[in-house]
Structures are given as structure tokens and as C-alpha cells.
Design a protein around this motif. Structure first.
Motif, mmCIF file in Angstrom:
data_model
loop_
_atom_site.group_PDB
_atom_site.id
_atom_site.type_symbol
_atom_site.label_atom_id
_atom_site.label_comp_id
_atom_site.label_asym_id
_atom_site.label_seq_id
_atom_site.Cartn_x
_atom_site.Cartn_y
_atom_site.Cartn_z
ATOM 1 N N UNK A 1 69.303 13.452 -87.305
ATOM 2 C CA UNK A 1 68.645 14.043 -86.148
ATOM 3 C C UNK A 1 67.216 13.533 -86.000
ATOM 4 N N UNK A 2 66.793 13.416 -84.738
ATOM 5 C CA UNK A 2 65.455 12.909 -84.460
ATOM 6 C C UNK A 2 64.383 13.807 -85.072
ATOM 7 N N UNK A 3 64.588 15.109 -85.010
ATOM 8 C CA UNK A 3 63.613 16.041 -85.571
ATOM 9 C C UNK A 3 63.446 15.870 -87.075
ATOM 10 N N UNK A 4 64.548 15.640 -87.783
ATOM 11 C CA UNK A 4 64.469 15.436 -89.234
ATOM 12 C C UNK A 4 63.739 14.142 -89.555
ATOM 13 N N UNK A 5 64.004 13.087 -88.774
ATOM 14 C CA UNK A 5 63.321 11.809 -88.998
ATOM 15 C C UNK A 5 61.812 11.973 -88.813
ATOM 16 N N UNK A 6 61.420 12.689 -87.746
ATOM 17 C CA UNK A 6 59.988 12.904 -87.506
ATOM 18 C C UNK A 6 59.358 13.779 -88.589
ATOM 19 N N UNK A 7 60.093 14.803 -89.027
ATOM 20 C CA UNK A 7 59.556 15.713 -90.040
ATOM 21 C C UNK A 7 59.338 14.993 -91.369
ATOM 22 N N UNK A 8 60.347 14.224 -91.779
ATOM 23 C CA UNK A 8 60.252 13.548 -93.073
ATOM 24 C C UNK A 8 59.405 12.277 -93.009
ATOM 25 N N UNK A 9 59.435 11.597 -91.879
ATOM 26 C CA UNK A 9 58.718 10.328 -91.764
ATOM 27 C C UNK A 9 57.276 10.467 -91.326
ATOM 28 N N UNK A 10 56.953 11.576 -90.675
ATOM 29 C CA UNK A 10 55.594 11.765 -90.185
ATOM 30 C C UNK A 10 54.968 13.058 -90.709
ATOM 31 N N UNK A 11 55.690 14.143 -90.547
ATOM 32 C CA UNK A 11 55.133 15.437 -90.937
ATOM 33 C C UNK A 11 54.849 15.545 -92.435
ATOM 34 N N UNK A 12 55.825 15.167 -93.261
ATOM 35 C CA UNK A 12 55.642 15.285 -94.717
ATOM 36 C C UNK A 12 54.495 14.406 -95.223
ATOM 37 N N UNK A 13 54.395 13.115 -94.819
ATOM 38 C CA UNK A 13 53.241 12.313 -95.284
ATOM 39 C C UNK A 13 51.900 12.884 -94.861
ATOM 40 N N UNK A 14 51.809 13.361 -93.615
ATOM 41 C CA UNK A 14 50.539 13.917 -93.140
ATOM 42 C C UNK A 14 50.168 15.153 -93.945
ATOM 43 N N UNK A 15 51.134 16.039 -94.162
ATOM 44 C CA UNK A 15 50.866 17.252 -94.926
ATOM 45 C C UNK A 15 50.485 16.926 -96.376
ATOM 46 N N UNK A 16 51.192 15.974 -96.987
ATOM 47 C CA UNK A 16 50.923 15.619 -98.383
ATOM 48 C C UNK A 16 49.544 14.997 -98.542
ATOM 49 N N UNK A 17 49.240 14.021 -97.696
ATOM 50 C CA UNK A 17 47.941 13.344 -97.805
ATOM 51 C C UNK A 17 46.793 14.280 -97.464
ATOM 52 N N UNK A 18 46.986 15.178 -96.524
ATOM 53 C CA UNK A 18 45.939 16.144 -96.187
ATOM 54 C C UNK A 18 45.675 17.083 -97.351
ATOM 55 N N UNK A 19 46.758 17.535 -97.991
ATOM 56 C CA UNK A 19 46.588 18.402 -99.152
ATOM 57 C C UNK A 19 45.870 17.707 -100.290
ATOM 58 N N UNK A 20 46.216 16.432 -100.538
ATOM 59 C CA UNK A 20 45.540 15.674 -101.595
ATOM 60 C C UNK A 20 44.066 15.473 -101.266
ATOM 61 N N UNK A 21 43.752 15.231 -99.982
ATOM 62 C CA UNK A 21 42.363 15.050 -99.584
ATOM 63 C C UNK A 21 41.554 16.322 -99.835
ATOM 64 N N UNK A 22 42.095 17.457 -99.451
ATOM 65 C CA UNK A 22 41.397 18.730 -99.658
ATOM 66 C C UNK A 22 41.209 18.994 -101.144
ATOM 67 N N UNK A 23 42.243 18.749 -101.924
ATOM 68 C CA UNK A 23 42.143 18.973 -103.371
ATOM 69 C C UNK A 23 41.101 18.060 -104.000
ATOM 70 N N UNK A 24 41.075 16.799 -103.593
ATOM 71 C CA UNK A 24 40.105 15.853 -104.155
ATOM 72 C C UNK A 24 38.679 16.249 -103.792
ATOM 73 N N UNK A 25 38.477 16.668 -102.544
ATOM 74 C CA UNK A 25 37.136 17.082 -102.128
ATOM 75 C C UNK A 25 36.679 18.321 -102.896
ATOM 76 N N UNK A 26 37.578 19.258 -103.109
ATOM 77 C CA UNK A 26 37.233 20.473 -103.868
ATOM 78 C C UNK A 26 36.924 20.124 -105.319
ATOM 79 N N UNK A 27 37.675 19.178 -105.884
ATOM 80 C CA UNK A 27 37.418 18.777 -107.268
ATOM 81 C C UNK A 27 36.069 18.097 -107.387
ATOM 82 N N UNK A 28 35.751 17.201 -106.443
ATOM 83 C CA UNK A 28 34.449 16.527 -106.465
ATOM 84 C C UNK A 28 33.308 17.530 -106.339
ATOM 85 N N UNK A 29 33.491 18.539 -105.487
ATOM 86 C CA UNK A 29 32.448 19.551 -105.329
ATOM 87 C C UNK A 29 32.275 20.375 -106.597
#
Length: 329
Positions: free
Chosen positions: A75-103
Motif C-alpha cells: 500500500x502507498x500509505x505503508x511505503x510512505x510511512x516506512x520510507x519517509x515517516x520512520x526515517x524522519x521520526x528516527x533522525x529527529x529523535x536522535x537529534x534531540x537526544x544528541x542536543x540534550x546530551x551535549x547540553x
């Protein structure tokens, strides 16, 4: 097939496992700054493993799973969720965690000690500074710090770009000509921690190591006091002969030895070279034989370094010279 697969997995895991132990272990943190870096690394390992397992499961379902599962994956929705949504969510979470660790690890209190470290091809010039930021004394290729106290390193370069990295105590930081970068390190226990230049800087880059020696505060203060003193007088006639050989061969034009006529500033300060653990940027144990071998064959031991091989010094004079340098503790 199974033994071959296990062998391949072992080969793939070997580089990661090598970072878990040893004098330059990346994941065996011995201080708060390195511990935070290791925490981010373990998070990345766990996340990467989970994503890899999920991808394998999706591939299996797409190839051999029931028809209903294959339809969902297509399904198109699954492709978008796994191909776009999951990477964006994962990288955003890592960015927030890294910034909090640096602080969290950002220095808030003044350091107990400031040390200037300058990378040069292919060794480390080290100056201990007073409260006003003025050099008190110099050493080379070895940094001593008190256990449990925050130390600020002022990182500079005297020629090309270097990178200061002692993985058990902190992350790596570049040393750029014309700039001063600051790095905090702290050791939670006594020990000797190996570091390395992590930026290719020329022919002998691989042999540009150093050691950080963490000592109990009382021992560190005693060491500081000894470093402020001039070189000890020769202990015997052989050492006195070695001092004369040192001066007669022009070694004092490059090296400084406080209390003698050697006033050079080009090479490492040798005032207390006998008290260091290693020679040649951490590559040779500091003993009489190593000293003599280095003087006679510097270009063979460490090709392209700035010190010539003094093959013209006679054997007896070379032994005397090594004895004198060994006694400069």
C-alpha cells in the motif's frame, strides 16, 4: 553452511568488539564525557539492530508471507510511512537526544586545571598553564591529570590539521591552525589512557599517539612540583659525559633542558624526559636502550619525522647520552 555463516558474522563483529577493551577502547568509558558519548553509540547500535531486523522481517513477508501481509506492505500509505515517516521520526529523535546530551555535559564550573596541547608533525607539545593562562612548564606526548577533577584542554595546531582523541575520556576534536578549540576531560579512576591523532596529517600520522596519565590528586601535585624544577645534575661520571655529548652534538639547538645550556624550542622539552612512560609519541617504552636506539636510528624507527639519525655518535658516547637522559626524571 552454518559454520561459514558464523565465521562471517564473527568477522563482521570483530571491529565492534575491539572497541570494548584495551588501552584505547572506544566503548570502555572512564569519565563522564566519554560515558555520554558511549551512551549515544549504544543507542545507535540498538536502533540500527532493530531497524535491520525490521527490514529483514519486511523482506521475508514480502517474499514468503501470506497474501494479506503482502497487500499491506504494497500500500502507498505503508511505503510512505516506512520510507519517509520512520526515517524522519528516527533522525529527529536522535537529534534531540544528541542536543540534550551535549547540553548535559557542557562545562558549567571552571576547570581545576588548564593545559595547552599543540599538535605538530608528528608529536604533541604540552604546556601546563597558571591561573592567568601563562605557561609554567612544558612536556611532550604525555598529559598528567588529577583523578576526579575536570581539566580543560586548549587544543591548537602548529602546522596542519590534527585531531585530538582519547576515547576513554572524551570524544575527538580537531586542532586547526590559527584556532583554539577547548575540550573538557575527566578521569574517574587512576590509569593510563592512550590517545591518537585522528586526522591524517602526513607520513608518520599513524605513529602520532600520546598517553593521558590520571593520578590521585596528592601524587599529581607532587608531580607538578617536580616539573617546575630544573633538570637534575648528572648522577655519575657517565651521565656527566652524556650531558657533554648532548651539548657537543648540537642537541640543545632543538631541545630545551632547564638548568643547562640547551635552550632549543623546536623539538620536545627534555627537562624531565626520564620521568615519562613512553618515547616517540607513545611508541617506545622509556628505557635506556630505547633512548639510545631512537637517537641513533630516529629515521628508521619513525620515518619522515623531523629528527635526524645521529649515526656519527660513538657507542660509548651514545650509552652515556642515554644514561643522562634516562636520569632526567
Amino acid at each position: 553452511m552454518a559454520p561459514r555463516l558464523l565465521a562471517r558474522l564473527a568477522c563482521a563483529a570483530a571491529p565492534a568488539l575491539a572497541g570494548c577493551s584495551g588501552s584505547q577502547a572506544v566503548l570502555a568509558s572512564q569519565g563522564p564525557h566519554a560515558e555520554s558519548t558511549a551512551g549515544i553509540a549504544w543507542l545507535l547500535f540498538a536502533g540500527g539492530t532493530a531497524i535491520f531486523a525490521g527490514v529483514l522481517a519486511a523482506i521475508w513477508l514480502a517474499a514468503r508471507g501470506p497474501a494479506g501481509a503482502r497487500d499491506v506492505l504494497a500500500r502507498e500509505g505503508m511505503v510512505l510511512a516506512m520510507g519517509l515517516g520512520l526515517p524522519v521520526a528516527t533522525l529527529s529523535g536522535l537529534l534531540v537526544h544528541s542536543l540534550r546530551t551535549n547540553a548535559a555535559i557542557a562545562p558549567r564550573d571552571p576547570p581545576a586545571l588548564a593545559i595547552e596541547v599543540q599538535g605538530e608533525q608528528w608529536w604533541w607539545r604540552v604546556h601546563y598553564l597558571d591561573d592567568q593562562g601563562r605557561p609554567v612548564f612544558a612536556t611532550a606526548n604525555e598529559i598528567r591529570i588529577p583523578v576526579g577533577r575536570s581539566v580543560e584542554l586548549l587544543l591548537r595546531s602548529g602546522d596542519v590539521i590534527h585531531s585530538f582523541w582519547v576515547p576513554q575520556l572524551a570524544g575527538k576534536l580537531d586542532m586547526i591552525p590559527g584556532r583554539t578549540n577547548r575540550l573538557r576531560i575527566q578521569a574517574d579512576r587512576p590509569g593510563v589512557f592512550r590517545g591518537q591523532c585522528a586526522e591524517y596529517c602526513g607520513g608518520a600520522h599513524a605513529m602520532m599517539a600520546f598517553h593521558v596519565v590520571a593520578e590521585p590528586p596528592a601524587e599529581f601535585e607532587a608531580w607538578l612540583q617536580r616539573q617546575r624544577e630544573p633538570a637534575a645534575p648528572p648522577r655519575d661520571a657517565e651521565a656527566a659525559r652524556g650531558r657533554d655529548v648532548f651539548l657537543a652534538n648540537g642537541c640543545g639547538l632543538c631541545h630545551h633542558v632547564a638548568g643547562t645550556g640547551a635552550m632549543g624550542r623546536f623539538g620536545p622539552d627534555l627537562t624531565h624526559v626520564g620521568g615519562r612512560l613512553h618515547l616517540v609519541s607513545g611508541w617506545l617504552p622509556n628505557q635506556r636502550g630505547s633512548i639510545a636506539g631512537w637517537i641513533a636510528s630516529a629515521q628508521h624507527v619513525k620515518p619522515q619525522n623531523r629528527m635526524p639519525s645521529f649515526t656519527q655518535i660513538a657507542g660509548a658516547d651514545l650509552r652515556a647520552l642515554a644514561a643522562w637522559l634516562e636520569g632526567l626524571e
